[in-house]
Design an enzyme around this catalytic site. Structure first.
Site, mmCIF file in Angstrom:
data_model
loop_
_atom_site.group_PDB
_atom_site.id
_atom_site.type_symbol
_atom_site.label_atom_id
_atom_site.label_comp_id
_atom_site.label_asym_id
_atom_site.label_seq_id
_atom_site.Cartn_x
_atom_site.Cartn_y
_atom_site.Cartn_z
ATOM 1 N N LYS A 53 0.843 -1.211 0.000
ATOM 2 C CA LYS A 53 0.000 0.000 0.000
ATOM 3 C C LYS A 53 0.871 1.251 0.000
ATOM 4 O O LYS A 53 0.598 2.210 -0.725
ATOM 5 C CB LYS A 53 -0.917 0.007 1.247
ATOM 6 C CG LYS A 53 -1.975 -1.098 1.246
ATOM 7 C CD LYS A 53 -2.719 -1.129 2.592
ATOM 8 C CE LYS A 53 -3.543 -2.385 2.767
ATOM 9 N NZ LYS A 53 -4.158 -2.509 4.091
ATOM 10 N N GLN A 97 -3.251 -1.093 10.550
ATOM 11 C CA GLN A 97 -3.393 -2.409 9.921
ATOM 12 C C GLN A 97 -3.890 -3.449 10.929
ATOM 13 O O GLN A 97 -3.390 -3.553 12.045
ATOM 14 C CB GLN A 97 -2.033 -2.840 9.336
ATOM 15 C CG GLN A 97 -2.051 -4.150 8.574
ATOM 16 C CD GLN A 97 -2.862 -4.113 7.269
ATOM 17 O OE1 GLN A 97 -3.052 -3.055 6.677
ATOM 18 N NE2 GLN A 97 -3.338 -5.254 6.839
ATOM 19 N N ASP A 120 -9.915 3.896 6.010
ATOM 20 C CA ASP A 120 -10.234 2.466 6.072
ATOM 21 C C ASP A 120 -11.741 2.236 6.188
ATOM 22 O O ASP A 120 -12.224 1.126 5.961
ATOM 23 C CB ASP A 120 -9.594 1.895 7.353
ATOM 24 C CG ASP A 120 -8.622 0.784 7.071
ATOM 25 O OD1 ASP A 120 -8.639 0.237 5.959
ATOM 26 O OD2 ASP A 120 -7.848 0.471 7.986
#
Ligand code: GUN
Length: 298
Positions: A53, A97, A120
């Protein structure tokens, strides 16, 4: 019959081209979008995902960095780092994450990211907006990527029977919420199948669109797929294989070799959902930066 391949890499590249144009407009206004990744511990899969990413963000011209915290970091310290990032005007997007170490409550952490920087889409405010069909919020990247891929590849969703295997917060639940909205790009009849569901193969065989997101290696076999159905393979699973240099290989939740002979269309794995997830994350980051300009926060 061999299924049409829904090439996520190709579609993601189209989205990246659109994202680049939006970044040029921002930079003409003196704004460089900023994205910060937070990783806790050294889970090898998480490391690889964050690296991918961050690499893509940099390629596009997004200012990005990764903060790596020790596995023993307390929830309080992680939340206090997020408070600092929330206050930093150069940071438009924050991604923590998952999975996090077991002593940290993921829900409390996701709820500690400023919803306007929650690229997110995991903050309860954004999840709530998603359920209500409010397009102003951020949509979680993997389910948003799946919908975008289906739409851009011309797979009919309106009125379709969609069966989703897996009810996780990252894919299954938000995808169900997206696909049942009253909208041209949704309007599906959604069934969410999980570990306590009865008659799983029967549910699968009813699907016009079958999404496998339960994290079980090659769970979906040819006899679970209605001929001509569209199959979306979300999972990434390690299976031991001593003939591979690393001692394992990665497989999806779908037995690709078998299912390709029955399905009408299928996402490859790799090269299907994964690149779409990254494309949606980049697009969400640009949306966050655009919003901050529009609201005069910059
Ligand atoms: N772990 C697996 N998928 C995701 C994702 O989309 N976002 C975050 N933050 N963690 C993940």
């Amino acid at each position: 019959m061999s299924a049409v391949v829904l090439n996520g890499k190709l579609v993601a590249d189209q989205i990246h081209a659109e994202t680049r144009e939006r970044i040029s407009l921002l930079s003409a206004n003196g704004v460089v979008p900023g994205l910060v990744f937070v990783r806790v511990g050294e889970d090898p899969a998480s490391r690889a995902y964050v690296e991918m990413k961050e690499k893509k963000a940099k390629e596009l011209g997004i200012s990005s960095r990764t903060i790596v915290l020790k596995n023993s970091t307390s929830e309080r310290d992680l939340i206090s780092l997020l408070a600092t990032l929330n206050e930093d005007a150069s940071v438009h997007g924050i991604l923590v994450q998952a999975p996090l170490p077991r002593h940290i409550c993921e829900q409390r952490v996701f709820a500690s990211v400023d919803p306007s920087k929650d690229v997110d889409g995991f903050h309860p405010e954004n999840m709530g907006k998603l359920l209500l069909g409010d397009a102003c919020g951020f949509r979680p990247c993997t389910p948003a990527g799946i919908v975008e891929l289906l739409v851009r590849c011309g797979v009919p969703i309106q009125g379709a029977d969609v069966v989703i295997l897996g009810r996780g917060n990252i894919v299954g639940k938000p995808l169900a919420a997206m696909l049942c909205q009253k909208s041209k790009e949704a309007d599906a009849t959604v069934t969410l199948v999980h570990s306590r569901s009865r008659g799983v193969p029967e549910h699968c065989r009813r699907a016009d669109i079958l999404v496998a997101a339960m994290g079980q290696a090659e769970f979906v076999r040819a006899d679970m797929v209605r001929p001509g159905a569209t199959v979306v393979d979300v999972g990434v699973n390690r299976v031991e294989d001593q003939s591979c240099p690393r001692g394992y290989r990665l497989v999806g939740d779908v037995c690709q070799e078998e299912v390709r002979t029955v399905a009408g269309a299928i996402t490859p794995n790799p090269g299907g959902v994964g690149p779409m997830t990254i494309a949606m994350l980049m697009a969400n980051t640009i949306k966050a930066a655009e919003n901050s300009v529009a609201s005069g926060r910059l």
